[in-house]
Design a protein around this motif. Structure first.
Motif, short mmCIF file in Angstrom:
data_model
loop_
_atom_site.label_atom_id
_atom_site.label_comp_id
_atom_site.label_asym_id
_atom_site.label_seq_id
_atom_site.Cartn_x
_atom_site.Cartn_y
_atom_site.Cartn_z
N PRO A 65 2.76 1.09 7.48
CA PRO A 65 3.34 1.77 6.32
C PRO A 65 2.30 2.63 5.59
CG PRO A 65 4.00 -0.52 6.37
CD PRO A 65 2.94 -0.37 7.40
N GLN A 66 2.73 3.79 5.11
CA GLN A 66 1.84 4.71 4.40
C GLN A 66 2.53 5.23 3.15
OE1 GLN A 66 -1.30 5.22 5.39
NE2 GLN A 66 -1.00 3.98 7.25
N ASN A 67 1.73 5.67 2.18
CA ASN A 67 2.28 6.32 1.00
C ASN A 67 2.91 7.65 1.39
OD1 ASN A 67 1.87 4.60 -1.23
ND2 ASN A 67 -0.32 5.07 -1.21
N VAL A 68 4.07 7.93 0.82
CA VAL A 68 4.81 9.16 1.11
C VAL A 68 4.76 10.06 -0.11
CG1 VAL A 68 7.02 10.15 1.78
CG2 VAL A 68 6.32 7.93 2.71
N GLU A 69 4.42 11.33 0.09
CA GLU A 69 4.35 12.27 -1.02
C GLU A 69 5.74 12.56 -1.58
OE1 GLU A 69 2.29 15.78 0.07
OE2 GLU A 69 0.41 14.74 0.58
#
Length: 372
Positions: free
Chosen positions: A29-33
């Protein structure tokens, strides 16, 4: 002799290629802009005699950047200090109560937790997991927004190894990840075989729409049953790896617990794996066995070229197994010099799992005999 040697080398090469395609990548999982504000979150933790594990999880939650959540612990007839420990960290504790005449077990505990939840999103966590960094929860929720905040997002926690025997889980971890179909070269072209039970995030609306854990309570693999309910309602099920996000230490109670745990999980889970992916897995395992035996045969011939090529095949298989396993956990590099032991242990437990599942129709877990 030469023809037979060449055929075996080709089969080993096919095994290596199968291993490459069956486990192509493992996203996290990654931060989404451009994300929106997260709604209130209910974190639900089923717990049975987890007094020594809960502090690790609850302490990691205290250090998360995001604070808009409640923690609900469902006590499943614990006879240790589980309730007291949970309350000391500010969690709300409820006793597990009967649903459909079943009054114990993780699935029922999750269903009870959801019934008490105030949040728009539900995060089901096993008591033995731990968030790795202060932004782990933030990345998890951000990735969920990326799938339009519907369906299931699940993570297989990164396996933390502390004792030598725990390295025996290396091949199991690889198979569990590849067996859900979505980490292959073809990625999302295959429907996922399930979700990962230690960490499941979903929206409450979808959960209630599908019936949630209450409808999955008869399955030994509640995570697979729950994801099937969501897929049947055309809701997305997305899976990730947990490295740098969330971790756990599996089966810390010894070899017997490790064997019982994988026995419980393997045979049932394998039934949902896509036939092509299962074929790749089988070819990979078969190739590993050939790469193990070929150097012994080559040594008997005394042929320098045979010995060199067979040792090279053995080495390449060990490297590939190590690379795959390091995606799943912090397994010790030196154990992959002896990777045949890992494969033989996996095969032995898998065969035992088939016997328990299809002949005895029951497995043992935490002192309970569970029908399958």
């Amino acid at each position: 002799m030469l023809l037979a040697f060449i055929i075996v080398l080709l089969l080993i090469l096919i095994g290596l290629i199968s291993g490459m395609f069956m486990f192509w990548s493992l996203p996290t999982p990654q931060n989404v802009e451009g994300k929106q504000k997260n709604p209130f979150l209910s974190i639900i933790i089923p717990a049975r005699n987890e007094a020594h594990r809960l502090p690790i999880l609850l302490e990691s939650l205290k250090h998360q950047n995001l604070k808009a959540y409640e923690v609900i612990v469902i006590d499943d007839k614990s006879d240790d200090q589980t309730v007291e420990v949970a309350k000391s960290y500010g969690a709300t504790v409820y006793a597990n109560t009967a649903i459909n005449n079943v009054d114990s077990g993780k699935t029922i505990a999750c269903a009870n937790g959801a019934s008490h939840a105030k949040g728009e999103w539900l995060l089901f966590l096993d008591a033995d997991v731990k968030f790795e960094k202060s932004n782990s929860l933030e990345k998890l929720l951000s990735s969920y927004q990326n799938q339009k905040s519907k369906g299931i997002l699940s993570i297989q926690p990164y396996h933390k190894v502390e004792k030598r025997y725990e390295n025996l889980s290396a091949v199991f971890n690889i198979i569990v990840l590849t067996g859900v179909n979505v980490f292959t070269y073809w990625k999302s072209k295959f429907k996922t075989a399930g979700s990962f039970g230690p960490c499941i995030l979903c929206d409450k609306k979808s959960y209630l729409q599908t019936g949630g854990h209450a409808w999955a309570e008869e399955s030994i693999m509640d995570d697979f049953a729950l994801s099937k309910l969501f897929l049947n309602d055309n809701l997305p099920v997305t899976n990730y790896g947990g490295k740098g996000i969330i971790s756990l230490r599996m089966y810390s109670g010894g070899v017997r617990e490790l064997t019982e745990g994988w026995t419980k999980n393997l045979a049932t889970a394998s039934q949902s794996t896509h036939p092509l992916v299962m074929t790749l897995i089988n070819l990979w395992i078969f190739g590993a066995l050939l790469a193990t035996s070929l150097p012994l045969v080559a040594l008997l011939t005394g042929n320098f070229i045979f010995i060199t090529l067979s040792l090279a095949a053995y080495m390449f298989y060990g490297i590939q197994t190590a690379v795959h396993a390091k995606r799943a956990g912090n397994f010790k590099k030196r154990i992959f010099l002896f990777y045949p032991v890992l494969f033989l242990f996996f095969i032995g437990v898998f065969m035992y799992s088939l016997y328990r599942t299809h002949i005895l129709h029951s497995v043992m877990w935490k002192g309970r005999k569970i029908k399958v």
